[in-house]
Design a protein around this motif. Structure first.
Motif, PDB file in Angstrom:
ATOM      1  N   LEU A 164       0.809  -1.216   0.000  1.00 35.30           N
ATOM      2  CA  LEU A 164       0.000   0.000   0.000  1.00 35.30           C
ATOM      3  C   LEU A 164       0.846   1.272   0.000  1.00 35.30           C
ATOM      4  CD1 LEU A 164      -2.690  -1.051   2.661  1.00 35.30           C
ATOM      5  CD2 LEU A 164      -3.028  -0.890   0.178  1.00 35.30           C
ATOM      6  N   ASP A 165       2.165   1.119   0.112  1.00 33.31           N
ATOM      7  CA  ASP A 165       3.092   2.259   0.233  1.00 33.31           C
ATOM      8  C   ASP A 165       2.854   3.052   1.510  1.00 33.31           C
ATOM      9  OD1 ASP A 165       4.447   1.800  -2.229  1.00 33.31           O
ATOM     10  OD2 ASP A 165       2.800   2.750  -3.315  1.00 33.31           O
ATOM     11  N   ARG A 166       2.393   2.379   2.546  1.00 42.44           N
ATOM     12  CA  ARG A 166       2.284   3.005   3.857  1.00 42.44           C
ATOM     13  C   ARG A 166       3.637   2.909   4.555  1.00 42.44           C
ATOM     14  NH1 ARG A 166      -2.037   6.142   4.871  1.00 42.44           N
ATOM     15  NH2 ARG A 166      -1.988   5.595   7.063  1.00 42.44           N
ATOM     16  N   THR A 167       4.022   3.980   5.234  1.00 42.66           N
ATOM     17  CA  THR A 167       5.381   4.049   5.759  1.00 42.66           C
ATOM     18  C   THR A 167       5.490   3.869   7.265  1.00 42.66           C
ATOM     19  OG1 THR A 167       5.211   6.467   5.907  1.00 42.66           O
ATOM     20  CG2 THR A 167       6.142   5.546   3.875  1.00 42.66           C
ATOM     21  N   HIS A 168       4.361   3.798   7.985  1.00 42.32           N
ATOM     22  CA  HIS A 168       4.479   3.719   9.437  1.00 42.32           C
ATOM     23  C   HIS A 168       4.826   2.302   9.893  1.00 42.32           C
ATOM     24  CE1 HIS A 168       0.182   2.477   8.980  1.00 42.32           C
ATOM     25  NE2 HIS A 168       0.460   1.721  10.037  1.00 42.32           N
ATOM     26  N   ASP A 169       5.417   2.210  11.061  1.00 37.59           N
ATOM     27  CA  ASP A 169       5.732   0.940  11.703  1.00 37.59           C
ATOM     28  C   ASP A 169       4.494   0.492  12.480  1.00 37.59           C
ATOM     29  OD1 ASP A 169       6.593  -1.154  13.315  1.00 37.59           O
ATOM     30  OD2 ASP A 169       8.490  -0.201  13.848  1.00 37.59           O
ATOM     31  N   PRO A 170       3.907  -0.669  12.150  1.00 32.57           N
ATOM     32  CA  PRO A 170       2.677  -1.071  12.842  1.00 32.57           C
ATOM     33  C   PRO A 170       2.859  -1.234  14.347  1.00 32.57           C
ATOM     34  CG  PRO A 170       3.554  -2.883  11.528  1.00 32.57           C
ATOM     35  CD  PRO A 170       4.320  -1.657  11.133  1.00 32.57           C
ATOM     36  N   ARG A 171       4.103  -1.451  14.794  1.00 32.61           N
ATOM     37  CA  ARG A 171       4.344  -1.595  16.234  1.00 32.61           C
ATOM     38  C   ARG A 171       4.125  -0.267  16.967  1.00 32.61           C
ATOM     39  NH1 ARG A 171      10.231  -4.212  15.698  1.00 32.61           N
ATOM     40  NH2 ARG A 171      10.293  -2.436  14.238  1.00 32.61           N
ATOM     41  N   ARG A 172       4.063   0.815  16.217  1.00 32.91           N
ATOM     42  CA  ARG A 172       3.875   2.134  16.834  1.00 32.91           C
ATOM     43  C   ARG A 172       2.402   2.418  17.144  1.00 32.91           C
ATOM     44  NH1 ARG A 172       5.734   6.830  18.104  1.00 32.91           N
ATOM     45  NH2 ARG A 172       4.804   8.788  17.368  1.00 32.91           N
ATOM     46  N   VAL A 173       1.498   1.695  16.522  1.00 30.43           N
ATOM     47  CA  VAL A 173       0.073   1.996  16.691  1.00 30.43           C
ATOM     48  C   VAL A 173      -0.370   1.925  18.148  1.00 30.43           C
ATOM     49  CG1 VAL A 173      -2.260   1.270  16.079  1.00 30.43           C
ATOM     50  CG2 VAL A 173      -0.479   1.383  14.315  1.00 30.43           C
ATOM     51  N   PRO A 174      -0.070   0.843  18.890  1.00 29.72           N
ATOM     52  CA  PRO A 174      -0.501   0.830  20.297  1.00 29.72           C
ATOM     53  C   PRO A 174       0.070   1.989  21.108  1.00 29.72           C
ATOM     54  CG  PRO A 174       0.195  -1.361  19.596  1.00 29.72           C
ATOM     55  CD  PRO A 174       0.595  -0.420  18.509  1.00 29.72           C
ATOM     56  N   GLU A 175       1.271   2.445  20.754  1.00 34.01           N
ATOM     57  CA  GLU A 175       1.882   3.556  21.481  1.00 34.01           C
ATOM     58  C   GLU A 175       1.093   4.843  21.288  1.00 34.01           C
ATOM     59  OE1 GLU A 175       5.920   3.960  20.266  1.00 34.01           O
ATOM     60  OE2 GLU A 175       6.405   1.835  20.569  1.00 34.01           O
ATOM     61  N   VAL A 176       0.722   5.141  20.030  1.00 34.26           N
ATOM     62  CA  VAL A 176       0.009   6.407  19.797  1.00 34.26           C
ATOM     63  C   VAL A 176      -1.424   6.325  20.313  1.00 34.26           C
ATOM     64  CG1 VAL A 176       1.487   7.133  17.896  1.00 34.26           C
ATOM     65  CG2 VAL A 176      -0.581   5.812  17.406  1.00 34.26           C
ATOM     66  N   VAL A 177      -2.022   5.136  20.267  1.00 36.27           N
ATOM     67  CA  VAL A 177      -3.364   4.987  20.829  1.00 36.27           C
ATOM     68  C   VAL A 177      -3.316   5.231  22.336  1.00 36.27           C
ATOM     69  CG1 VAL A 177      -5.209   3.339  21.314  1.00 36.27           C
ATOM     70  CG2 VAL A 177      -4.243   3.486  19.016  1.00 36.27           C
ATOM     71  N   ALA A 178      -2.332   4.662  23.013  1.00 41.65           N
ATOM     72  CA  ALA A 178      -2.189   4.885  24.455  1.00 41.65           C
ATOM     73  C   ALA A 178      -1.930   6.359  24.751  1.00 41.65           C
ATOM     74  CB  ALA A 178      -1.064   4.019  25.008  1.00 41.65           C
ATOM     75  N   ALA A 179      -1.121   7.011  23.908  1.00 34.88           N
ATOM     76  CA  ALA A 179      -0.841   8.431  24.111  1.00 34.88           C
ATOM     77  C   ALA A 179      -2.100   9.271  23.914  1.00 34.88           C
ATOM     78  CB  ALA A 179       0.254   8.888  23.157  1.00 34.88           C
ATOM     79  N   ALA A 180      -2.936   8.890  22.944  1.00 31.65           N
ATOM     80  CA  ALA A 180      -4.192   9.607  22.733  1.00 31.65           C
ATOM     81  C   ALA A 180      -5.126   9.428  23.926  1.00 31.65           C
ATOM     82  CB  ALA A 180      -4.859   9.140  21.444  1.00 31.65           C
TER      83      ALA A 180
END
Length: 408
Positions: A164-180
Protein backbone atom coordinates in the motif's frame (compact mmCIF):
# COMPACT_ATOMS: atom_id res chain seq x y z
CA UNK A 1 -11.60 14.11 -0.72
CA UNK A 2 -11.74 12.13 -3.97
CA UNK A 3 -9.85 13.74 -6.82
CA UNK A 4 -12.53 13.15 -9.49
CA UNK A 5 -15.26 15.79 -9.75
CA UNK A 6 -18.39 15.75 -11.91
CA UNK A 7 -19.41 18.16 -14.64
CA UNK A 8 -20.86 21.25 -13.07
CA UNK A 9 -22.60 24.58 -13.22
CA UNK A 10 -20.45 27.68 -12.67
CA UNK A 11 -20.28 29.28 -9.23
CA UNK A 12 -20.62 33.06 -8.69
CA UNK A 13 -17.34 34.71 -7.74
CA UNK A 14 -18.67 35.54 -4.30
CA UNK A 15 -19.83 31.94 -3.78
CA UNK A 16 -23.44 32.97 -3.22
CA UNK A 17 -26.04 30.21 -3.04
CA UNK A 18 -29.59 30.12 -4.45
CA UNK A 19 -32.27 31.53 -2.18
CA UNK A 20 -34.03 28.17 -2.10
CA UNK A 21 -30.93 26.52 -0.62
CA UNK A 22 -30.48 29.25 1.99
CA UNK A 23 -34.13 28.88 2.97
CA UNK A 24 -33.38 25.36 4.19
CA UNK A 25 -30.56 26.47 6.50
CA UNK A 26 -31.13 25.49 10.10
CA UNK A 27 -33.52 22.65 9.28
CA UNK A 28 -30.71 20.05 9.42
CA UNK A 29 -27.49 19.66 11.42
CA UNK A 30 -24.58 21.76 10.14
CA UNK A 31 -20.91 20.81 10.11
CA UNK A 32 -17.52 21.72 8.67
CA UNK A 33 -15.12 19.55 6.72
CA UNK A 34 -11.61 21.01 6.49
CA UNK A 35 -9.42 19.37 3.88
CA UNK A 36 -5.69 19.43 4.57
CA UNK A 37 -4.14 18.29 1.29
CA UNK A 38 -0.59 17.54 2.44
CA UNK A 39 1.17 14.18 2.78
CA UNK A 40 4.77 13.15 3.36
CA UNK A 41 4.47 10.41 0.73
CA UNK A 42 1.76 9.40 -1.72
CA UNK A 43 0.27 6.01 -0.95
CA UNK A 44 -0.01 3.86 -4.04
CA UNK A 45 -3.74 3.18 -3.65
CA UNK A 46 -4.79 6.74 -2.80
CA UNK A 47 -7.03 8.71 -5.17
CA UNK A 48 -7.60 11.63 -2.81
CA UNK A 49 -6.64 15.22 -3.53
CA UNK A 50 -3.26 15.24 -1.77
CA UNK A 51 0.20 16.59 -2.49
CA UNK A 52 3.68 15.84 -1.23
CA UNK A 53 6.15 18.70 -0.80
CA UNK A 54 7.66 17.87 -4.19
CA UNK A 55 4.25 18.03 -5.90
CA UNK A 56 3.11 21.36 -4.47
CA UNK A 57 5.15 23.60 -6.75
CA UNK A 58 5.13 27.37 -6.33
CA UNK A 59 2.23 29.36 -4.98
CA UNK A 60 1.25 26.97 -2.20
CA UNK A 61 2.72 26.27 1.22
CA UNK A 62 1.83 24.45 4.40
CA UNK A 63 2.85 27.52 6.38
CA UNK A 64 0.16 29.75 4.84
CA UNK A 65 -2.58 27.14 4.59
CA UNK A 66 -4.26 27.83 7.93
CA UNK A 67 -4.75 31.50 7.08
CA UNK A 68 -6.30 30.55 3.74
CA UNK A 69 -8.70 28.10 5.37
CA UNK A 70 -9.68 30.75 7.91
CA UNK A 71 -10.39 33.19 5.08
CA UNK A 72 -12.72 30.62 3.52
CA UNK A 73 -14.50 30.11 6.84
CA UNK A 74 -15.16 33.85 6.95
CA UNK A 75 -16.40 33.67 3.35
CA UNK A 76 -18.76 30.87 4.43
CA UNK A 77 -20.26 33.13 7.09
CA UNK A 78 -20.88 35.87 4.51
CA UNK A 79 -22.45 33.42 2.05
CA UNK A 80 -24.69 31.79 4.63
CA UNK A 81 -25.85 35.05 6.14
CA UNK A 82 -27.10 35.57 9.67
CA UNK A 83 -28.90 32.28 10.15
CA UNK A 84 -27.93 30.74 13.46
CA UNK A 85 -25.93 27.64 12.59
CA UNK A 86 -24.22 26.08 15.60
CA UNK A 87 -21.60 23.70 14.22
CA UNK A 88 -22.36 20.16 15.37
CA UNK A 89 -19.27 18.49 13.88
CA UNK A 90 -15.87 19.47 12.49
CA UNK A 91 -13.70 16.99 10.61
CA UNK A 92 -10.08 17.66 9.65
CA UNK A 93 -9.38 15.22 6.82
CA UNK A 94 -6.73 14.78 4.22
CA UNK A 95 -4.13 14.18 3.31
CA UNK A 96 -2.57 14.22 6.75
CA UNK A 97 -3.98 17.06 8.87
CA UNK A 98 -1.45 16.41 11.62
CA UNK A 99 1.38 17.48 9.32
CA UNK A 100 0.22 21.00 10.18
CA UNK A 101 1.28 22.40 13.55
CA UNK A 102 -1.31 21.72 16.23
CA UNK A 103 -1.63 25.47 16.63
CA UNK A 104 -2.78 25.83 13.02
CA UNK A 105 -5.59 23.33 13.50
CA UNK A 106 -6.51 25.10 16.72
CA UNK A 107 -6.67 28.47 14.91
CA UNK A 108 -8.91 27.02 12.18
CA UNK A 109 -11.22 25.54 14.80
CA UNK A 110 -11.28 28.85 16.68
CA UNK A 111 -12.30 30.64 13.48
CA UNK A 112 -15.21 28.24 12.99
CA UNK A 113 -16.25 28.90 16.58
CA UNK A 114 -15.91 32.67 16.17
CA UNK A 115 -17.94 32.82 12.95
CA UNK A 116 -20.61 30.21 13.66
CA UNK A 117 -20.26 28.97 17.21
CA UNK A 118 -19.55 25.38 18.14
CA UNK A 119 -22.57 23.52 19.48
CA UNK A 120 -22.38 22.18 22.99
CA UNK A 121 -20.65 18.79 22.88
CA UNK A 122 -19.57 19.32 19.25
CA UNK A 123 -17.62 16.43 17.78
CA UNK A 124 -14.22 17.60 16.48
CA UNK A 125 -12.20 14.95 14.65
CA UNK A 126 -8.78 14.88 13.11
CA UNK A 127 -7.33 12.13 10.99
CA UNK A 128 -3.75 11.18 11.82
CA UNK A 129 -1.13 8.76 10.61
CA UNK A 130 0.57 6.80 13.41
CA UNK A 131 3.92 8.32 12.43
CA UNK A 132 2.63 11.91 12.25
CA UNK A 133 1.95 12.37 15.97
CA UNK A 134 3.57 11.70 19.32
CA UNK A 135 2.42 12.15 22.92
CA UNK A 136 3.27 15.86 22.97
CA UNK A 137 1.49 16.58 19.67
CA UNK A 138 -1.60 14.63 20.76
CA UNK A 139 -1.73 16.58 24.03
CA UNK A 140 -1.54 19.84 22.05
CA UNK A 141 -4.34 18.74 19.72
CA UNK A 142 -6.57 17.80 22.65
CA UNK A 143 -5.85 21.06 24.45
CA UNK A 144 -6.72 22.90 21.22
CA UNK A 145 -10.28 21.55 21.21
CA UNK A 146 -10.04 18.37 19.10
CA UNK A 147 -11.80 15.57 20.96
CA UNK A 148 -11.80 12.66 18.49
CA UNK A 149 -8.89 11.14 16.54
CA UNK A 150 -8.99 8.66 13.68
CA UNK A 151 -5.74 6.81 13.06
CA UNK A 152 -5.00 5.52 9.55
CA UNK A 153 -3.74 2.05 10.49
CA UNK A 154 -4.84 0.10 7.37
CA UNK A 155 -2.91 -3.07 8.31
CA UNK A 156 -0.75 -4.52 11.07
CA UNK A 157 1.28 -6.63 8.62
CA UNK A 158 4.49 -5.09 7.21
CA UNK A 159 4.32 -6.65 3.75
CA UNK A 160 0.71 -5.48 3.32
CA UNK A 161 1.65 -1.95 4.35
CA UNK A 162 4.53 -2.05 1.87
CA UNK A 163 2.17 -2.97 -0.98
CA UNK A 164 0.00 0.00 0.00
CA UNK A 165 3.09 2.26 0.23
CA UNK A 166 2.28 3.01 3.86
CA UNK A 167 5.38 4.05 5.76
CA UNK A 168 4.48 3.72 9.44
CA UNK A 169 5.73 0.94 11.70
CA UNK A 170 2.68 -1.07 12.84
CA UNK A 171 4.34 -1.59 16.23
CA UNK A 172 3.88 2.13 16.83
CA UNK A 173 0.07 2.00 16.69
CA UNK A 174 -0.50 0.83 20.30
CA UNK A 175 1.88 3.56 21.48
CA UNK A 176 0.01 6.41 19.80
CA UNK A 177 -3.36 4.99 20.83
CA UNK A 178 -2.19 4.88 24.45
CA UNK A 179 -0.84 8.43 24.11
CA UNK A 180 -4.19 9.61 22.73
CA UNK A 181 -5.98 8.00 25.67
CA UNK A 182 -3.59 9.70 28.07
CA UNK A 183 -4.20 13.04 26.32
CA UNK A 184 -7.92 12.71 27.06
CA UNK A 185 -9.51 12.21 23.64
CA UNK A 186 -13.19 11.35 23.98
CA UNK A 187 -13.19 8.85 21.11
CA UNK A 188 -10.51 6.89 19.25
CA UNK A 189 -11.07 5.34 15.84
CA UNK A 190 -8.92 3.05 13.70
CA UNK A 191 -9.21 2.87 9.90
CA UNK A 192 -8.47 -0.50 8.30
CA UNK A 193 -8.28 -1.74 4.69
CA UNK A 194 -8.77 -5.35 3.62
CA UNK A 195 -8.20 -7.08 0.30
CA UNK A 196 -4.74 -5.73 -0.50
CA UNK A 197 -3.01 -7.94 -3.11
CA UNK A 198 -0.94 -10.51 -1.26
CA UNK A 199 -2.89 -10.19 1.99
CA UNK A 200 -3.79 -13.65 3.27
CA UNK A 201 -6.75 -14.37 5.50
CA UNK A 202 -4.30 -14.92 8.36
CA UNK A 203 -2.82 -11.47 7.66
CA UNK A 204 -6.28 -9.90 7.95
CA UNK A 205 -6.99 -11.77 11.17
CA UNK A 206 -3.67 -10.49 12.54
CA UNK A 207 -4.67 -6.92 11.66
CA UNK A 208 -8.05 -7.28 13.35
CA UNK A 209 -6.49 -8.79 16.46
CA UNK A 210 -3.90 -6.01 16.67
CA UNK A 211 -6.58 -3.36 16.21
CA UNK A 212 -8.80 -4.84 18.90
CA UNK A 213 -5.89 -5.08 21.34
CA UNK A 214 -5.91 -1.27 21.22
CA UNK A 215 -9.53 -1.29 22.47
CA UNK A 216 -10.76 1.35 19.99
CA UNK A 217 -14.13 3.01 20.37
CA UNK A 218 -14.71 2.87 16.62
CA UNK A 219 -13.38 0.93 13.63
CA UNK A 220 -13.82 1.63 9.92
CA UNK A 221 -12.98 -1.30 7.65
CA UNK A 222 -13.07 -0.72 3.90
CA UNK A 223 -12.33 -3.08 1.05
CA UNK A 224 -9.48 -1.98 -1.16
CA UNK A 225 -10.62 -0.28 -4.35
CA UNK A 226 -8.15 -0.05 -7.21
CA UNK A 227 -8.72 3.50 -8.44
CA UNK A 228 -7.83 4.53 -11.99
CA UNK A 229 -4.79 6.75 -12.19
CA UNK A 230 -3.13 5.46 -9.02
CA UNK A 231 0.25 3.74 -8.77
CA UNK A 232 -1.55 0.63 -7.55
CA UNK A 233 -3.75 0.58 -10.66
CA UNK A 234 -0.69 0.82 -12.86
CA UNK A 235 0.91 -2.12 -11.06
CA UNK A 236 -2.26 -4.17 -11.50
CA UNK A 237 -2.46 -3.23 -15.18
CA UNK A 238 1.15 -4.34 -15.70
CA UNK A 239 0.37 -7.69 -14.09
CA UNK A 240 2.63 -7.10 -11.10
CA UNK A 241 -0.29 -7.43 -8.68
CA UNK A 242 -3.68 -9.16 -8.97
CA UNK A 243 -7.00 -7.37 -8.70
CA UNK A 244 -8.77 -7.90 -5.36
CA UNK A 245 -10.99 -11.00 -5.48
CA UNK A 246 -14.68 -10.45 -4.69
CA UNK A 247 -15.08 -13.72 -2.80
CA UNK A 248 -11.97 -12.97 -0.74
CA UNK A 249 -13.33 -9.51 0.08
CA UNK A 250 -16.67 -10.97 1.20
CA UNK A 251 -14.97 -13.52 3.45
CA UNK A 252 -12.78 -10.85 5.01
CA UNK A 253 -15.77 -8.60 5.61
CA UNK A 254 -17.56 -11.41 7.43
CA UNK A 255 -14.42 -12.13 9.45
CA UNK A 256 -14.19 -8.47 10.44
CA UNK A 257 -17.86 -8.29 11.39
CA UNK A 258 -17.61 -11.38 13.57
CA UNK A 259 -14.44 -10.23 15.31
CA UNK A 260 -15.66 -6.70 15.90
CA UNK A 261 -19.04 -7.85 17.19
CA UNK A 262 -17.35 -10.32 19.54
CA UNK A 263 -15.30 -7.42 20.90
CA UNK A 264 -18.43 -5.38 21.58
CA UNK A 265 -18.43 -3.13 18.52
CA UNK A 266 -21.70 -3.11 16.59
CA UNK A 267 -22.16 -2.08 12.99
CA UNK A 268 -24.06 1.15 12.38
CA UNK A 269 -23.06 1.63 8.72
CA UNK A 270 -21.96 -1.08 6.31
CA UNK A 271 -18.25 -0.35 6.81
CA UNK A 272 -18.29 1.15 10.31
CA UNK A 273 -18.55 -0.30 13.82
CA UNK A 274 -18.78 1.50 17.17
CA UNK A 275 -18.66 0.52 20.84
CA UNK A 276 -21.90 2.38 21.54
CA UNK A 277 -24.04 5.11 20.05
CA UNK A 278 -21.82 7.85 21.50
CA UNK A 279 -18.82 6.40 19.63
CA UNK A 280 -20.45 6.61 16.20
CA UNK A 281 -18.89 9.20 13.91
CA UNK A 282 -21.50 11.93 13.97
CA UNK A 283 -19.81 13.82 11.13
CA UNK A 284 -20.07 10.89 8.72
CA UNK A 285 -23.61 10.18 9.89
CA UNK A 286 -24.45 13.74 8.83
CA UNK A 287 -23.21 12.93 5.31
CA UNK A 288 -25.20 9.71 5.17
CA UNK A 289 -28.35 11.43 6.44
CA UNK A 290 -28.14 14.33 3.98
CA UNK A 291 -27.27 17.10 6.44
CA UNK A 292 -25.59 20.41 5.52
CA UNK A 293 -21.87 21.10 5.72
CA UNK A 294 -19.28 23.49 4.40
CA UNK A 295 -16.18 21.95 2.85
CA UNK A 296 -13.14 24.20 3.23
CA UNK A 297 -9.81 23.67 1.49
CA UNK A 298 -8.55 22.56 -1.95
CA UNK A 299 -10.91 20.05 -3.56
CA UNK A 300 -13.28 20.04 -0.58
CA UNK A 301 -16.99 19.42 -1.21
CA UNK A 302 -19.84 21.21 0.53
CA UNK A 303 -23.62 20.82 0.58
CA UNK A 304 -26.40 23.16 1.64
CA UNK A 305 -30.08 22.74 0.89
CA UNK A 306 -29.69 20.53 -2.15
CA UNK A 307 -26.77 22.48 -3.66
CA UNK A 308 -23.47 20.60 -3.79
CA UNK A 309 -20.22 22.33 -4.74
CA UNK A 310 -16.50 21.58 -4.81
CA UNK A 311 -13.43 23.74 -4.62
CA UNK A 312 -10.56 24.03 -7.06
CA UNK A 313 -8.21 21.11 -6.53
CA UNK A 314 -4.66 22.42 -6.47
CA UNK A 315 -3.50 24.29 -3.35
CA UNK A 316 -1.89 27.00 -5.51
CA UNK A 317 -5.14 27.66 -7.39
CA UNK A 318 -6.98 27.67 -4.06
CA UNK A 319 -4.51 30.17 -2.63
CA UNK A 320 -4.94 32.49 -5.61
CA UNK A 321 -8.72 32.50 -5.28
CA UNK A 322 -8.53 33.20 -1.56
CA UNK A 323 -5.96 35.99 -2.04
CA UNK A 324 -8.27 37.62 -4.59
CA UNK A 325 -11.17 37.54 -2.13
CA UNK A 326 -13.10 35.15 -4.37
CA UNK A 327 -14.87 31.89 -3.65
CA UNK A 328 -12.55 28.92 -4.25
CA UNK A 329 -15.50 26.89 -5.57
CA UNK A 330 -14.83 25.38 -8.99
CA UNK A 331 -18.32 24.12 -9.79
CA UNK A 332 -21.63 23.05 -8.33
CA UNK A 333 -24.81 21.17 -9.05
CA UNK A 334 -28.33 21.92 -7.90
CA UNK A 335 -29.98 18.63 -7.02
CA UNK A 336 -33.60 18.21 -8.04
CA UNK A 337 -36.08 16.43 -5.80
CA UNK A 338 -35.68 13.07 -7.55
CA UNK A 339 -31.89 13.15 -7.33
CA UNK A 340 -32.10 13.95 -3.63
CA UNK A 341 -34.49 11.03 -3.14
CA UNK A 342 -32.21 8.64 -5.01
CA UNK A 343 -29.24 9.74 -2.92
CA UNK A 344 -31.22 9.09 0.25
CA UNK A 345 -31.78 5.52 -0.91
CA UNK A 346 -28.09 5.10 -1.78
CA UNK A 347 -26.85 6.38 1.57
CA UNK A 348 -29.50 5.69 4.18
CA UNK A 349 -29.97 2.06 3.24
CA UNK A 350 -26.35 1.49 4.34
CA UNK A 351 -27.23 2.47 7.91
CA UNK A 352 -28.25 0.02 10.62
CA UNK A 353 -31.36 2.15 11.17
CA UNK A 354 -32.28 1.54 7.55
CA UNK A 355 -34.33 3.56 5.10
CA UNK A 356 -37.82 4.93 5.67
CA UNK A 357 -40.14 2.98 3.39
CA UNK A 358 -41.85 6.13 2.17
CA UNK A 359 -38.60 7.31 0.54
CA UNK A 360 -39.04 4.59 -2.08
CA UNK A 361 -41.28 5.21 -5.06
CA UNK A 362 -44.09 2.79 -5.95
CA UNK A 363 -41.80 0.53 -8.00
CA UNK A 364 -39.26 0.46 -5.19
CA UNK A 365 -41.86 -0.48 -2.61
CA UNK A 366 -43.07 -3.25 -4.90
CA UNK A 367 -39.48 -4.55 -5.14
CA UNK A 368 -39.05 -4.82 -1.37
CA UNK A 369 -40.90 -8.14 -1.18
CA UNK A 370 -38.44 -9.86 -3.49
CA UNK A 371 -35.51 -8.54 -1.43
CA UNK A 372 -37.14 -9.82 1.74
CA UNK A 373 -37.66 -13.20 0.07
CA UNK A 374 -34.00 -13.28 -0.94
CA UNK A 375 -32.98 -12.67 2.67
CA UNK A 376 -31.30 -9.37 1.84
CA UNK A 377 -33.55 -6.98 3.77
CA UNK A 378 -36.15 -7.04 6.47
CA UNK A 379 -39.08 -4.67 6.16
CA UNK A 380 -41.29 -3.41 8.93
CA UNK A 381 -45.03 -3.56 8.22
CA UNK A 382 -46.82 -0.50 6.91
CA UNK A 383 -48.78 -0.44 10.14
CA UNK A 384 -45.60 0.35 12.09
CA UNK A 385 -45.20 3.97 13.26
CA UNK A 386 -42.15 4.48 11.01
CA UNK A 387 -41.88 1.52 8.61
CA UNK A 388 -38.33 0.98 7.41
CA UNK A 389 -36.26 -1.27 5.18
CA UNK A 390 -33.11 -2.60 6.85
CA UNK A 391 -30.28 -4.66 5.38
CA UNK A 392 -29.76 -8.12 6.83
CA UNK A 393 -26.25 -9.41 7.51
CA UNK A 394 -26.26 -11.07 4.08
CA UNK A 395 -27.73 -7.93 2.55
CA UNK A 396 -24.76 -5.88 3.75
CA UNK A 397 -22.53 -7.99 1.51
CA UNK A 398 -24.78 -7.15 -1.45
CA UNK A 399 -25.81 -3.62 -0.51
CA UNK A 400 -25.11 -2.19 -3.96
CA UNK A 401 -27.28 -4.87 -5.57
CA UNK A 402 -30.13 -4.16 -3.15
CA UNK A 403 -29.94 -0.45 -3.93
CA UNK A 404 -30.09 -1.13 -7.66
CA UNK A 405 -33.14 -3.33 -7.25
CA UNK A 406 -34.97 -0.76 -5.14
CA UNK A 407 -34.19 2.00 -7.63
CA UNK A 408 -34.87 -0.01 -10.79
Amino acid sequence: MPSVVPDADPVPRDGSLPAAALAELGTRPFGFYVHVPFCRVRCGYCDFNTYTAEELGSGASRTTYADQAIAEIRLARRVLGDTELPVETVFFGGGTPTLLPAGDLERILAAIDAEFGLAAHAEVTTEANPDSVDAARLAQLRAGGINRVSFGVQSAVPHVLATLDRTHDPRRVPEVVAAARAAGFDQLSLDLIYGTPGESHADWEQTLAAALECAPDHVSAYSLIVEDGTALARRVRRGELPMPDEDDLAEKYQTADAALRAAGLGWYEVSNWARDEAARCRHNLAYWRGADWWGAGPGAHGHVGGVRWWNVKHPAAYARRIAAGESPAHGREVLDAETRRVERVLLELRLAEGLALDVLDAAGRDAVGAQVGAGLVRAEPLSAPDPRVVLTDRGRLLADLVVRELLA
